[in-house]
Write an enzyme that holds these catalytic residues in place. Structure first.
Site: not given
Length: 133
Positions: A77-79, A113-114, A128
């Site tokens: 649901f992130c724009h 969120m970004e 990694d």
């Protein structure tokens, strides 16, 4: 009673409607820390670690920026945001790798969120690239 922003009146998941919001300058900062075993941390010298896979920090910075730009493809649901700026920096702190991701945008919704996605993917990239060491 508190209401979750991503749940509609029928209790179904939904994207938040930001159409009525006013665009403004928004900035977010997220930090991730990768704890290295002592024997790995002692191998690090200089500004970057070179492994068979390449330069660890440089690769992680690129991965973090790429991830921040694609957050809306990863989190349902992130724009979608066209970031005005995204900076990932990496430094050592007492044998740990510390990753900072700062994102800026002029938009109707925030960029936390970004920033979190950028820092997380950069940390995963460090892990990694060093796991064979």
């Amino acid at each position: 009673m508190a209401k979750l922003s991503h749940i509609d009146a029928q209790n179904r998941p939904t994207m938040v409607d930001v159409s009525e919001k006013t665009a403004s300058d928004r900035e977010a900062h997220a930090r991730a820390r990768v704890r290295l075993p002592e024997e790995v941390a002692t191998l690090i010298s200089g500004d970057d670690i070179q492994t068979k896979k390449g330069p660890v920090f440089a690769t992680a910075i690129i991965a973090g920026v790429m991830a921040a730009k694609k957050t809306h493809e990863l989190i349902p649901f992130c724009h979608p945001l066209g970031l005005d700026n995204c900076k990932v920096s990496i430094e050592m702190d007492a044998g740990d790798v510390v990753i900072d991701c700062r994102c800026k945008v002029h938009h109707k919704t925030g960029v936390e969120m970004e920033a979190l996605t950028g820092a997380s993917v950069a940390a995963l990239t460090v892990y990694d690239m060093l796991k064979a060491v």
